[in-house]
Design a protein around this motif. Structure first.
Motif, PDB file in Angstrom:
ATOM      1  N   CYS A   1       0.832  -1.205   0.000  1.00 51.66           N
ATOM      2  CA  CYS A   1       0.000   0.000   0.000  1.00 51.66           C
ATOM      3  C   CYS A   1       0.873   1.265   0.000  1.00 51.66           C
ATOM      4  CB  CYS A   1      -0.947  -0.015   1.192  1.00 51.66           C
ATOM      5  SG  CYS A   1      -0.148   0.385   2.759  1.00 51.66           S
TER       6      CYS A   1
ATOM      7  N   ASN B   1       4.809  -4.509   5.642  1.00 47.90           N
ATOM      8  CA  ASN B   1       3.382  -4.710   5.332  1.00 47.90           C
ATOM      9  C   ASN B   1       2.550  -4.127   6.460  1.00 47.90           C
ATOM     10  OD1 ASN B   1       2.351  -6.942   7.270  1.00 47.90           O
ATOM     11  ND2 ASN B   1       4.327  -7.706   6.526  1.00 47.90           N
ATOM     12  N   CYS B   2       1.235  -4.137   6.292  1.00 40.66           N
ATOM     13  CA  CYS B   2       0.348  -3.624   7.335  1.00 40.66           C
ATOM     14  C   CYS B   2      -1.005  -4.316   7.192  1.00 40.66           C
ATOM     15  CB  CYS B   2       0.210  -2.101   7.221  1.00 40.66           C
ATOM     16  SG  CYS B   2      -0.736  -1.559   5.790  1.00 40.66           S
TER      17      CYS B   2
ATOM     18  N   ARG C   1      -1.908   1.639  12.569  1.00 43.22           N
ATOM     19  CA  ARG C   1      -2.355   1.012  11.322  1.00 43.22           C
ATOM     20  C   ARG C   1      -1.830  -0.416  11.170  1.00 43.22           C
ATOM     21  NH1 ARG C   1       0.476   1.196   6.697  1.00 43.22           N
ATOM     22  NH2 ARG C   1       2.623   1.916   6.798  1.00 43.22           N
TER      23      ARG C   1
ATOM     24  N   CYS D   1      -2.080  -4.373   3.530  1.00 45.34           N
ATOM     25  CA  CYS D   1      -1.293  -4.949   2.451  1.00 45.34           C
ATOM     26  C   CYS D   1      -0.447  -6.116   2.938  1.00 45.34           C
ATOM     27  CB  CYS D   1      -0.422  -3.881   1.787  1.00 45.34           C
ATOM     28  SG  CYS D   1       0.990  -3.328   2.761  1.00 45.34           S
TER      29      CYS D   1
ATOM     30  N   CYS E   1       2.819   2.058   3.246  1.00 45.70           N
ATOM     31  CA  CYS E   1       4.017   1.235   3.441  1.00 45.70           C
ATOM     32  C   CYS E   1       5.122   1.648   2.463  1.00 45.70           C
ATOM     33  CB  CYS E   1       3.682  -0.246   3.284  1.00 45.70           C
ATOM     34  SG  CYS E   1       2.804  -0.916   4.716  1.00 45.70           S
TER      35      CYS E   1
HETATM   36 ZN   LIG Z   1       0.696  -1.447   3.892  1.00 47.99          ZN
END
Ligand SMILES: [Zn+2]
Ligand SMILES: [Zn+2]
Ligand SMILES: [Zn+2]
Length: 761
Positions: free
Chosen positions: A128, A149-150, A191, A153, A131
């Motif tokens: 995303c 990542n998060c 997040r 994503c 990121c």
């Molecule tokens: Zn992300």
């Protein structure tokens, strides 16, 4: 705080003292809401609106209890759907007034373990923007970290080993969170709250570069070594999200030629990954609004695009064709690679031809050792393969050619409920399988051609995994009628009851799934070959009716294929068959073959439209022997001019009432050397489009049906499909082409489910 019960329907009680009267509502949201950061989103939204209450995961849904003024609750309900995270697909299952519980804050509660599971397995997501910003920020602790990542994503399907989707059930179980990551993981306002694949340079996976000189560990050093190898023209096997890619400099003839030679893949087009800014991509291919939107869509698929006249790619990327498959970086590792390499890279599946993409480090090192000069491995295990998805824009819309990483598992809904859970095993070519139960169908990513033990092993693995993940036990198997398909003996060994479905009926029903509003169909199922109901190899068929009730209504003049299955790779055999059928010589074919053909030895009768395309490719001299399936038709399409001078195929009903178009009139045109190849190719496409139209008109007269569907691999041909669509539109037909399910044999599994469903009404 006063405890008051909410009354009546929301939104009509707004008064000046509304803030004094807390109403309460209970929302249940279904659809894609787990593993997508939905609870933190709900939390932040509730806090922003000053609502109190709680949110929790409950058996595949998200349950929310919110208290506050009625008007605010309406805004909340609206924004829950409208402003949901980009990768979530929430559906409001229920929204009911409740008694207020008198909460003084909004909290995230632990998940419910009881209740009936309604499980969704998310696909793998592209990196995303948030990121990527951190990835490029030197001050960030994840600067240049290839596994950033998060909740929005990162990998999912390829890393989830079991459900519920919690870190211990993923391949990240072996990477305990460091204190910094744990803080993010546990902070509802962060997040990365409950981002299960969460990782950083301290606690997460790392890269390793391996070449004959040795091993280089450390993300920076390994990445630098890979980029320098690529710049020196090496072929590097790079482990990505759903498996390995074989990568090399797409501008270097030497590198691409070496890759082709080592992969024993002389002609099949190679996919190319472009730097993320899209500038080089736009310089190389012609983008349309549709293709550009598709390239940037969440699946980040490969999109087949027309090459510009002047471009810097090696001419060996797609010899004899005018399109290439291009795509943009999707994982942080791909972003870093492309940023640093600074030009397009060939990124083709790291596999042995037709097999599923390789996922395990050791196995890749062994099996790709003869092809790759070096490896860029990482130590995050991949649970199951997911090849890149492929799309082509046809008749103004992107159409899937292959379902894969980012788009699979594809979860869809049936129009009615199945009697029992089933697994549909699909086709032998372009295999992908379906698990279906109740009203749900889950379609696996592309598995491949079932010619080898490894392909079959992957199919068995995926079949087992899907049942385990979705907690569904199949009671029944659905198979193609063809006795030679690769899954046959395994299917018998399972001991499950089996139902066989005719290949072309499955094609027709897969298409019909996408258009539930159509009650009566004329469907054209044109493909390579599938076993037909008269024992012949069908592939140029038309049906009327509806799922579970198809009538074979039209086809082509039959011909005997010299050499049977071999014809798929040797278009000259189809050409000889057509000539001999019409009593003409074929000097390019051996006499012995002619004798065998005359005696009917290994010469099955066929009505395949795909083989007609093969024959035309051979007769025009564009492709006599194919190095990959579909090469003849692809070259014919690429070469075709706009010459639509008609050649009318006579149309007659046979004794069984089946309409048959006679292709024999095409032979003089196809063999006319005074005509340019391009014009012969153009006229051939036009003649088949006209023949289809003539059949459609005759079938409309017979049935009164105006809805025409096009399905089968032949309709991956854009020129044919668009010329057919234009003709049908001019004659008042409504034309239906799939947009969610591949038109080729990857759709057979869904078609088998639909056929089974409608037999058990
Ligand atoms: Zn992300
Ligand atoms: Zn960490
Ligand atoms: Zn087929």
């Amino acid at each position: 705080m006063p405890r008051l019960s909410a009354v009546g329907i929301s939104g009509i009680h707004a008064g000046e003292d509304v803030n004094e009267i807390p109403a309460a509502r209970r929302f249940i949201l279904g659809g894609q809401v787990q593993g997508v950061g939905f609870r933190p989103f709900v939390f932040r939204l509730a806090v922003e609106l000053g609502l109190r209450g709680w949110v929790k995961n409950a058996a595949g849904t998200v349950l929310i209890h919110a208290e506050g003024p009625d008007g605010t609750l309406d805004v909340f309900a609206h924004r829950l759907i409208e402003q949901a995270p980009a990768i979530a697909r929430p559906v409001m299952v229920s929204d009911a007034s409740k008694r207020a519980e008198g909460h003084d804050a909004f909290t995230i509660l632990p998940s419910d373990q009881d209740a009936e599971p309604d499980i969704h397995v998310p696909p793998d997501y592209f990196a995303c923007d948030d990121c990527l910003r951190e990835l490029r920020d030197p001050a960030d602790r994840r600067h240049n970290y290839p596994f950033i990542n998060c909740t929005q994503c990162g990998p999912r399907y390829t890393l989830i080993d079991a459900l519920p989707y919690d870190r211990p059930n993923t391949t990240m179980a072996g990477f305990p969170l460091c204190p910094d990551c744990r803080r993010e993981y546990e902070d509802p306002a962060n997040r990365r709250f409950h981002a299960e694949p969460l990782a950083c340079p301290v606690c997460g996976p790392h890269l390793e570069f391996v070449d004959p000189q040795g091993r280089i560990a450390g993300d920076e050093a390994a990445l630098a070594a890979a980029v320098s190898a690529l710049k020196n023209g090496a072929i590097v096997a790079v482990k990505g999200v759903g498996g390995y890619h074989l990568m090399c400099d797409a501008a270097s003839n030497t590198a691409v030629a070496t890759l082709r030679q080592r992969k024993l893949r002389p002609g099949k087009p190679l996919a190319v990954m472009f730097p993320a800014d899209g500038r080089l991509l736009a310089d190389t291919v012609q983008l349309t609004p549709e293709s550009e939107a598709m390239l940037n869509s969440p699946a980040r698929p490969i999109v087949l695009s027309v090459m510009r006249k002047n471009h810097d790619l090696s001419s060996l990327i797609a010899p004899g064709l005018n399109e290439i498959g291009c795509f943009l970086p999707y994982s942080p590792l791909h972003h870093l690679l492309l940023d640093r390499f600074g030009g397009p890279l060939v990124a083709t599946s790291g596999n042995i031809s037709g097999e599923p993409v390789l996922t395990a480090n050791e196995e890749a090192a062994g099996r790709l050792g003869r092809i790759a000069d070096a490896f860029l491995h990482h130590n995050r295990p991949i649970v199951r393969p997911a090849d890149d998805p492929i799309y082509r824009v046809i008749a103004g819309r992107p159409r899937p050619i292959r379902i894969g990483r980012g788009s699979a598992p594809l979860e869809i809904e049936l129009p009615r409920t199945l009697p029992e859970p089933v697994i549909a095993l699909g086709s032998h070519m372009k295999n992908s399988i379906c698990l279906a139960w109740d009203k749900r169908v889950v379609i696996s990513p592309h598995i491949g051609e079932l010619d080898t033990a490894r392909s079959l092993a992957t199919l068995i693995r995926v079949a087992g995994d899907l049942q385990r993940l979705y907690q569904v036990q199949a009671q029944h198997l659905l198979l193609d009628r063809h006795p030679g398909y690769g899954y046959r003996s395994w299917a018998r060994e399972t001991g499950l009851p089996m139902t066989e479905i005719w290949h072309h009926r499955a094609h027709a029903s897969a298409l019909a799934w996408e258009f539930p509003g159509v009650e009566d169909w004329i469907v054209f199922a044109w493909d390579g070959v599938g076993l037909g109901e008269d024992g012949n190899l069908w592939g140029g068929e038309a049906f009327t009716g509806r799922p579970g009730d198809w009538r074979h209504a039209a086809s082509l003049r039959p011909f005997r294929l010299a050499g049977g299955e071999k014809a798929a790779r040797e278009p000259w055999r189809s050409a000889a068959a057509l000539l001999w059928e019409c009593g003409q010589p074929a000097d390019f074919a051996p006499d012995l073959l002619r004798l065998a053909w005359q005696k009917g030895l290994n010469s099955p009768t066929s009505t395949s439209a795909g083989r007609l395309f093969d024959a035309a490719a051979a007769l025009t001299g564009l492709c006599r022997t194919a190095s990959f399936e579909g090469e003849g038709p692809m070259k014919l399409e690429a070469a075709a001019s706009d010459d639509q001078t008609p050649t009318e195929l006579p149309l007659q009903a046979d004794p069984d009432g089946i309409l048959r178009s006679d292709w024999s009139v095409l032979l003089p045109m196809l063999t006319d050397d005074t005509l340019a190849q391009a014009d012969r190719a153009g006229r051939f496409h036009a003649a088949l489009a006209d023949a289809l139209l003539a059949q459609a008109i005759a079938l409309r007269e017979r049935t009164g049906t105006n809805d025409v569907g096009l399905t089968g691999g032949v309709f991956q041909n854009r020129r044919l499909t668009e010329w057919v669509s234009d003709r049908l539109a001019r004659h008042g037909f409504a034309t239906h082409l799939p947009e969610r399910i591949p038109v080729n044999d990857a759709g057979i599994g869904l078609g088998q489910v639909m056929e089974y469903l409608y037999r058990h009404e």
